[in-house]
Enzyme design. Structure first.
Site, PDB file in Angstrom:
ATOM      1  N   HIS A  86       0.867  -1.182   0.000  1.00 43.17           N
ATOM      2  CA  HIS A  86       0.000   0.000   0.000  1.00 43.17           C
ATOM      3  C   HIS A  86       0.901   1.228   0.000  1.00 43.17           C
ATOM      4  CE1 HIS A  86      -3.679   2.344   0.780  1.00 43.17           C
ATOM      5  NE2 HIS A  86      -2.855   3.138   1.441  1.00 43.17           N
ATOM      6  N   CYS A  87       0.764   2.056  -1.026  1.00 48.52           N
ATOM      7  CA  CYS A  87       1.636   3.215  -1.188  1.00 48.52           C
ATOM      8  C   CYS A  87       0.960   4.453  -0.617  1.00 48.52           C
ATOM      9  CB  CYS A  87       1.953   3.428  -2.670  1.00 48.52           C
ATOM     10  SG  CYS A  87       3.028   4.850  -2.982  1.00 48.52           S
ATOM     11  N   PRO A  88       1.473   5.030   0.479  1.00 46.31           N
ATOM     12  CA  PRO A  88       0.843   6.219   1.056  1.00 46.31           C
ATOM     13  C   PRO A  88       0.956   7.441   0.148  1.00 46.31           C
ATOM     14  CG  PRO A  88       2.911   5.729   2.176  1.00 46.31           C
ATOM     15  CD  PRO A  88       2.631   4.571   1.274  1.00 46.31           C
TER      16      PRO A  88
ATOM     17  N   GLU B 239      -1.822   6.827  -2.053  1.00 48.54           N
ATOM     18  CA  GLU B 239      -3.058   6.579  -1.318  1.00 48.54           C
ATOM     19  C   GLU B 239      -3.873   5.500  -2.043  1.00 48.54           C
ATOM     20  OE1 GLU B 239      -5.190   6.737   1.980  1.00 48.54           O
ATOM     21  OE2 GLU B 239      -3.332   7.849   1.620  1.00 48.54           O
TER      22      GLU B 239
END
Length: 257
Positions: free
Chosen positions: A115-117, A120
C-alpha cells in the site's frame, strides 16, 4: 459529493503531489539557471525558437503526472466483495493465491505488492506495471530537473547575494536530490522484484506466508525473460492453481498469518 470528501487523504495527497510537481517545474522555467543575468536553458531555448527540449521536458512532466494519477486512482486488482462476515472471521474467506487484505483500503488485492501512502492506493496485479513505468519516467524527469537546478547554483557569489538570488533554487535542488534518491531506490528494488516474479509483501514476509514458508525457493520464478514478459506483456506462466492444489494436499492455507 459531501464537502468533507474533498478533504479525504487521497484528495489531499494527490493535490499536494500535483502542486509540488508544477511548482518545481515553474521554478526551473522561471529562475535564472544560466550565467548571472542570463535566462535559464529552458527559457533560453524558447527565446531562440528551439522549442523541442522545453516541450519535451513539459511533456515528460505531464506524462509522469498522468501516470501517477492513473496508478493512484485505478483499481489495483480488488477481489469481488465477499458477503458480510462475522466480526471474528477472516476479511476475505476465499482469498485467491498471492492476494492479501489491505487494512487501509479495506479490500483484498490480487498479487498484492504494497500500500503506497504517496499514491493513497494499493499496488497490485492491475497497476503494478504502470507503477514501475511511473517510477522510471519520474526518475528521468527528476534527474533532468536536478541538472537544470545545479547549473544555476553559482557558489562564488557573496553569501547574502547568493541566498537572495539562489535560495529558492537551492531548496528546489535539495528536494529534487531527495526525490531522485528515493525514486531511484524504489525503481531498482521493484525491477529486482519483477525480475524474480515476486512482490514486496512476499519478499519481506515470506516466513509468514503459507505458500512460501514451506518451500526452499520462489515457486513463481520462471527465469528473467519469462518473468519480464509475464509482468509487462501478460504472457502466461505456470498456473497458480497447481500451486494451490499442492498447498491443499500439504494441508496449508494461502492466508498469511
Amino acid at each position: 459529493m459531501a464537502p468533507w470528501a474533498l478533504l479525504s487523504p487521497g484528495v489531499l495527497v494527490r493535490t499536494g503531489h500535483t502542486v509540488l510537481t508544477w511548482g518545481i517545474t515553474l521554478v526551473l522555467f522561471l529562475h535564472d539557471t544560466g550565467e548571472p543575468g542570463t535566462p535559464d536553458p529552458l527559457r533560453q531555448w524558447e527565446e531562440q525558437g528551439e522549442l523541442l527540449l522545453p516541450l519535451t521536458f513539459l511533456f515528460l512532466v505531464l506524462g509522469s503526472l498522468l501516470l501517477y494519477l492513473a496508478v493512484s486512482l485505478m483499481d489495483p486488482g480488488y477481489t469481488p466483495q465477499p458477503p458480510p462476515v462475522l466480526p471474528n472471521s477472516t476479511p476475505c474467506p476465499q482469498q485467491p493465491l498471492r492476494a492479501r487484505h489491505c487494512r487501509d483500503c479495506r479490500r483484498c488485492v490480487r498479487r498484492y505488492d504494497h500500500h503506497c501512502p504517496w499514491m493513497e492506493n494499493c499496488v497490485g496485479e492491475r497497476n503494478h506495471p504502470l507503477f514501475v513505468a511511473y517510477l522510471a519516467l519520474q526518475l528521468a524527469v527528476l534527474l533532468w530537473g536536478l541538472h537544470l537546478a545545479w547549473s544555476g547554483l553559482h557558489f562564488f557569489q557573496p553569501w547574502g547575494v547568493w541566498l537572495r538570488s539562489s535560495g529558492l533554487l537551492f531548496a528546489t535542488f535539495l528536494l529534487l536530490f531527495l526525490f531522485s534518491l528515493v525514486v531511484g531506490l524504489l525503481l531498482a528494488s521493484h525491477l529486482y522484484l519483477v525480475a524474480s516474479n515476486t512482490t514486496t509483501w512476499e519478499f519481506i514476509s515470506s516466513h509468514r506466508i503459507a505458500y512460501l514458508r514451506q518451500r526452499p525457493g520462489n515457486p513463481f520464478d520462471h527465469g528473467l525473460t519469462r518473468n519480464l514478459a509475464h509482468f509487462f506483456c501478460g504472457w502466461p506462466l505456470r498456473s497458480w492453481d497447481i500451486l494451490r492444489a499442492e498447498e491443499v494436499e500439504e494441508g496449508g492455507s494461502s492466508q498469511d498469518i
